[in-house]
Enzyme design. Structure first.
Site, PDB file in Angstrom:
ATOM      1  N   HIS A 164      -0.481   7.102  -1.080  1.00  0.00           N
ATOM      2  CA  HIS A 164       0.057   6.067  -1.953  1.00  0.00           C
ATOM      3  C   HIS A 164      -0.472   6.222  -3.377  1.00  0.00           C
ATOM      4  O   HIS A 164      -1.433   6.960  -3.622  1.00  0.00           O
ATOM      5  CB  HIS A 164      -0.301   4.670  -1.425  1.00  0.00           C
ATOM      6  CG  HIS A 164       0.537   4.225  -0.275  1.00  0.00           C
ATOM      7  ND1 HIS A 164       0.322   4.649   1.018  1.00  0.00           N
ATOM      8  CD2 HIS A 164       1.600   3.386  -0.216  1.00  0.00           C
ATOM      9  CE1 HIS A 164       1.226   4.101   1.820  1.00  0.00           C
ATOM     10  NE2 HIS A 164       2.006   3.321   1.098  1.00  0.00           N
ATOM     11  N   LYS A 168      -2.988   0.961  -5.264  1.00  0.00           N
ATOM     12  CA  LYS A 168      -2.912   0.246  -3.985  1.00  0.00           C
ATOM     13  C   LYS A 168      -4.299  -0.270  -3.595  1.00  0.00           C
ATOM     14  O   LYS A 168      -5.289   0.453  -3.706  1.00  0.00           O
ATOM     15  CB  LYS A 168      -2.354   1.154  -2.893  1.00  0.00           C
ATOM     16  CG  LYS A 168      -2.099   0.441  -1.569  1.00  0.00           C
ATOM     17  CD  LYS A 168      -1.301   1.297  -0.622  1.00  0.00           C
ATOM     18  CE  LYS A 168      -1.071   0.598   0.717  1.00  0.00           C
ATOM     19  NZ  LYS A 168      -0.375  -0.689   0.571  1.00  0.00           N
TER      20      LYS A 168
END
Length: 276
Positions: A164, A168
């Site tokens: 990601h 995040k």
């Protein structure tokens, strides 16, 4: 041919409020609502730019919906659905407030515990409304998770690698944890690797789950990606999904918004409303 697990019987336009409307996911939800005739934007919250028209704040032009910091003010306007892509620290309170107002929650923020999800389901049941929390709204990602669960029945040696963007907050991702949940339904705990294996660098082997490992990668430029590697004698199976931009989540968001109008109780995972 039947495509989804529930029929969409709600005929009137659905009034939608968006929490975290100026965030990257919130902006995509606003764009989705504006291009769908069946959806109407009636309220939006953001931690900044309160008092500003939401469309002007995100570069879409005036939409005649004013941003506010107060979720209560938005809920009091009577939306049918609250779409929430805020932060783990806010989502539980936001969802509880929505249910208290009879507003159906559609939540894409991860970080809630199983106990918290069960409590929210009970609150939805008592209120007589539907709700959904989904670790991932990309339909391709949901298929990846479901297929991984099925593969684990026949190829129990596996590892999960999720990747990601570096903004995040949680690791591993909700998608990885949901994948692990689906795998656990099909695979008994089975410890992998050499029994005397030692990490010479802490964390090198990733997080431990039922005998296998989950690895989290965080890098700028990524969006949301995951692969599950399955290995057996002489073969390797890779099941992978990549979200290349945040628009990839919007078909699933639209499906969830429609589905909760005809549902009672809160469900966890988009796979539960797909005809799989």
């Amino acid at each position: 041919m039947k495509r989804f697990a529930s029929l969409h019987r709600w005929m009137a336009p659905i009034k939608v409020a968006v929490a975290g409307a100026t965030g990257k996911m919130g902006q995509e939800v606003i764009k989705l609502i504006q291009r769908e005739e069946s959806l109407i934007l009636v309220g939006a919250t953001a931690r900044t730019q309160a008092g500003t028209d939401v469309g002007e704040a995100i570069g879409m032009g005036r939409l005649d919906v004013i941003l506010t910091e107060s979720l209560t003010d938005v809920l009091a306007q009577g939306p049918d659905v609250l779409v929430d892509f805020t932060t783990p620290s806010l989502v539980k309170s936001n969802t509880e407030q929505a249910i208290a107002y009879g507003v159906r929650p559609v939540v894409g923020t991860t970080g809630l515990t199983e106990e918290e999800i069960r409590a929210l389901d009970q609150q939805c049941q008592e209120a007589g409304i539907g709700g959904i929390i989904a670790p991932n709204f990309a339909i391709g990602a949901v298929l990846m998770m479901v297929f991984a669960g099925k593969a684990a029945r026949y190829m129990p040696h596996l590892e999960i690698i999720e990747l990601h963007h570096d903004r995040k907050l949680d690791a591993p991702s909700g998608t990885a944890l949901k994948t692990a949940e689906l795998i656990s339904k099909e695979r008994e705990e089975q410890k992998q690797g050499h029994p005397e294996e030692k990490e010479t660098l802490e964390g090198a082997r990733g997080g431990y789950k039922d005998g296998y490992r989950i690895h989290s990668v965080r890098l700028p430029g990524l969006v949301a990606h995951q692969e599950v590697l399955f290995s057996d004698a002489g073969q390797l199976l890779t099941i992978r999904h990549d979200s290349l931009n945040r628009e990839s989540f919007m078909p699933g968001v639209k499906l969830a918004v429609e589905d909760v109008m005809n549902r009672k109780g809160l469900i966890y995972g988009l796979e539960n409303i797909l005809d799989l």
